[in-house]
Write a protein that holds these residues in place. Structure first.
Motif, PDB file in Angstrom:
ATOM      1  N   GLU A  89     -15.572 -13.707  21.159  1.00  0.00           N
ATOM      2  CA  GLU A  89     -16.578 -14.667  20.714  1.00  0.00           C
ATOM      3  C   GLU A  89     -16.973 -15.582  21.873  1.00  0.00           C
ATOM      4  O   GLU A  89     -16.478 -16.711  21.983  1.00  0.00           O
ATOM      5  CB  GLU A  89     -15.979 -15.470  19.546  1.00  0.00           C
ATOM      6  N   TRP A  93     -17.885 -21.217  19.409  1.00  0.00           N
ATOM      7  CA  TRP A  93     -16.931 -20.905  18.341  1.00  0.00           C
ATOM      8  C   TRP A  93     -15.674 -20.252  18.906  1.00  0.00           C
ATOM      9  O   TRP A  93     -14.595 -20.398  18.339  1.00  0.00           O
ATOM     10  CB  TRP A  93     -17.582 -20.018  17.282  1.00  0.00           C
TER      11      TRP A  93
ATOM     12  N   MET B   1     -23.904 -12.555  19.408  1.00  0.00           N
ATOM     13  CA  MET B   1     -24.503 -12.639  18.075  1.00  0.00           C
ATOM     14  C   MET B   1     -25.379 -11.419  17.816  1.00  0.00           C
ATOM     15  O   MET B   1     -25.863 -10.773  18.725  1.00  0.00           O
ATOM     16  CB  MET B   1     -25.355 -13.901  17.952  1.00  0.00           C
ATOM     17  N   THR B  18     -18.812 -13.049  12.756  1.00  0.00           N
ATOM     18  CA  THR B  18     -18.978 -13.509  14.141  1.00  0.00           C
ATOM     19  C   THR B  18     -19.426 -14.960  14.151  1.00  0.00           C
ATOM     20  O   THR B  18     -19.723 -15.531  13.108  1.00  0.00           O
ATOM     21  CB  THR B  18     -20.027 -12.656  14.882  1.00  0.00           C
ATOM     22  N   GLY B  19     -19.503 -15.525  15.327  1.00  0.00           N
ATOM     23  CA  GLY B  19     -19.877 -16.934  15.436  1.00  0.00           C
ATOM     24  C   GLY B  19     -18.851 -17.800  14.717  1.00  0.00           C
ATOM     25  O   GLY B  19     -17.645 -17.563  14.816  1.00  0.00           O
ATOM     26  N   ALA B  20     -19.338 -18.785  13.967  1.00  0.00           N
ATOM     27  CA  ALA B  20     -18.423 -19.650  13.224  1.00  0.00           C
ATOM     28  C   ALA B  20     -17.609 -18.820  12.233  1.00  0.00           C
ATOM     29  O   ALA B  20     -16.491 -19.187  11.877  1.00  0.00           O
ATOM     30  CB  ALA B  20     -19.206 -20.735  12.485  1.00  0.00           C
ATOM     31  N   ARG B  22     -16.106 -16.172  12.809  1.00  0.00           N
ATOM     32  CA  ARG B  22     -14.874 -15.695  13.416  1.00  0.00           C
ATOM     33  C   ARG B  22     -13.780 -16.771  13.370  1.00  0.00           C
ATOM     34  O   ARG B  22     -12.604 -16.449  13.271  1.00  0.00           O
ATOM     35  CB  ARG B  22     -15.107 -15.222  14.854  1.00  0.00           C
ATOM     36  N   VAL B  23     -14.212 -18.036  13.416  1.00  0.00           N
ATOM     37  CA  VAL B  23     -13.235 -19.115  13.246  1.00  0.00           C
ATOM     38  C   VAL B  23     -12.673 -19.060  11.827  1.00  0.00           C
ATOM     39  O   VAL B  23     -11.461 -19.173  11.606  1.00  0.00           O
ATOM     40  CB  VAL B  23     -13.877 -20.493  13.522  1.00  0.00           C
ATOM     41  N   LEU B  25     -12.516 -16.475   9.981  1.00  0.00           N
ATOM     42  CA  LEU B  25     -11.667 -15.278   9.934  1.00  0.00           C
ATOM     43  C   LEU B  25     -10.253 -15.622  10.386  1.00  0.00           C
ATOM     44  O   LEU B  25      -9.264 -15.247   9.746  1.00  0.00           O
ATOM     45  CB  LEU B  25     -12.282 -14.211  10.837  1.00  0.00           C
ATOM     46  N   LEU B  26     -10.149 -16.374  11.480  1.00  0.00           N
ATOM     47  CA  LEU B  26      -8.834 -16.772  12.000  1.00  0.00           C
ATOM     48  C   LEU B  26      -8.096 -17.631  10.984  1.00  0.00           C
ATOM     49  O   LEU B  26      -6.925 -17.388  10.664  1.00  0.00           O
ATOM     50  CB  LEU B  26      -8.987 -17.522  13.325  1.00  0.00           C
ATOM     51  N   VAL B  27      -8.806 -18.647  10.427  1.00  0.00           N
ATOM     52  CA  VAL B  27      -8.136 -19.567   9.513  1.00  0.00           C
ATOM     53  C   VAL B  27      -7.719 -18.835   8.237  1.00  0.00           C
ATOM     54  O   VAL B  27      -6.603 -19.020   7.730  1.00  0.00           O
ATOM     55  CB  VAL B  27      -9.044 -20.768   9.197  1.00  0.00           C
ATOM     56  N   ILE B  30      -4.679 -16.877   8.957  1.00  0.00           N
ATOM     57  CA  ILE B  30      -3.476 -17.717   8.985  1.00  0.00           C
ATOM     58  C   ILE B  30      -2.978 -17.943   7.564  1.00  0.00           C
ATOM     59  O   ILE B  30      -1.789 -17.812   7.274  1.00  0.00           O
ATOM     60  CB  ILE B  30      -3.775 -19.072   9.662  1.00  0.00           C
ATOM     61  N   VAL B  33      -1.435 -14.814   5.949  1.00  0.00           N
ATOM     62  CA  VAL B  33      -0.073 -14.548   6.421  1.00  0.00           C
ATOM     63  C   VAL B  33       0.903 -15.566   5.859  1.00  0.00           C
ATOM     64  O   VAL B  33       1.955 -15.215   5.310  1.00  0.00           O
ATOM     65  CB  VAL B  33      -0.037 -14.545   7.968  1.00  0.00           C
TER      66      VAL B  33
END
Lengths: 121, 143
Positions: A89, A93, B1, B18-20, B22-23, B25-27, B30, B33
């Motif tokens: 990315e 972001w 993008m 993608t973009g925000a 993807r953030v 997606l990470l959270v 977390i 899990v």
């Protein structure tokens, strides 16, 4: 859990996290320095995890070994996952991903310390 | 993008991860899990103590897993999965949060959604709102 080493990890992760948040707010994509810093943090965390595993084998075991090992695996994998996602990315972001990863890591380390303190008989 | 391709509509479906996103997606990853591991340990070691709370934990974990997968997969199906799981999550955190405040005895052991997710910095309360906002912003056919 090694005291000074985990404290160092927490402090470095927090400082890096704040740095990434500022960079993301300024609309900066993760640069080479940012990514290398994340790799450095990953290495620091890896050392911490190795020390903890050695402690598990040689020293006192926490009461809840399964949970402890689960947290160890998560902690070890965490910074590399953040790094990987940030590489995908190349926008602000991506920098925010690094920031979030850095701010969650101290929580994981604190949880590890909590579990380690509850030593089983 | 994602690049605008043919016609008037941009293929935003392909870009929800993608973009925000993807953030997000990470959270969500977390939470998938952590909630999953917590539920697994609770159910494996002390299920009889509070079956309802632990089953709720497991359910919450599944919802987070579904949201993560939906964001990662993208496309029409991924969007639907993400939309459904964000909505269930919002309802879940509100209902379980309210119940856990009103009737503490029914929820003796904490779940992700107990007390509106206060054990997780209220992130479980905010996350579905951000998720729904993100999906709304990237809805297909948006000019």
């Amino acid at each position: 859990m090694n005291g000074p080493l985990s404290t160092a990890t927490i402090v470095v992760a927090l400082l890096l996290g704040i740095w990434y948040l500022i960079r993301s707010a300024l609309d900066r994509a993760p640069g080479n320095t940012d990514l290398w810093a994340m790799l450095g943090l990953s290495a620091l965390v890896a050392v911490l995890v190795v020390v903890s595993v050695v402690g598990l084998i040689t020293g006192d075991r926490p009461g809840d070994v399964t949970t402890f090992i689960g947290y160890l695996i998560t902690t070890a994998a965490f910074a590399p996952v953040g790094f990987y996602l940030a590489r995908l990315e190349p926008t602000r972001w991506g920098t925010l991903i690094l920031g979030v990863a850095c701010l969650v890591l101290p929580v994981l380390v604190l949880r590890l310390q909590q579990i380690a303190e509850a030593t089983g008989g | 993008m994602a690049e605008p391709t043919s016609g008037r509509t941009r293929p935003r479906d392909a870009a929800i991860g993608t973009g925000a996103g993807r953030v997000l997606l990470l959270v969500y990853g977390i939470f998938a899990v952590s909630a999953g591991a917590r539920a697994g340990v609770q159910i494996a070691t002390k299920f009889s103590e509070a079956p309802l709370a632990f089953l709720l934990s497991a359910f919450a974990a599944l919802v987070y897993v579904a949201a993560t997968i939906g964001l990662a997969v993208g496309g029409v199906r991924g969007r639907l999965i993400a939309l459904a799981s964000c909505s269930i999550e919002l309802v879940g955190v509100l209902v379980v949060g309210t119940l856990s405040v009103l009737d503490q005895e029914a929820f003796p052991d904490a779940t992700v959604w107990s007390r509106f997710g206060s054990g997780y910095g209220y992130v479980p309360l905010v996350l579905p709102l951000i998720g729904l906002w993100w999906l709304w912003r990237n809805r297909p056919g948006r000019p």
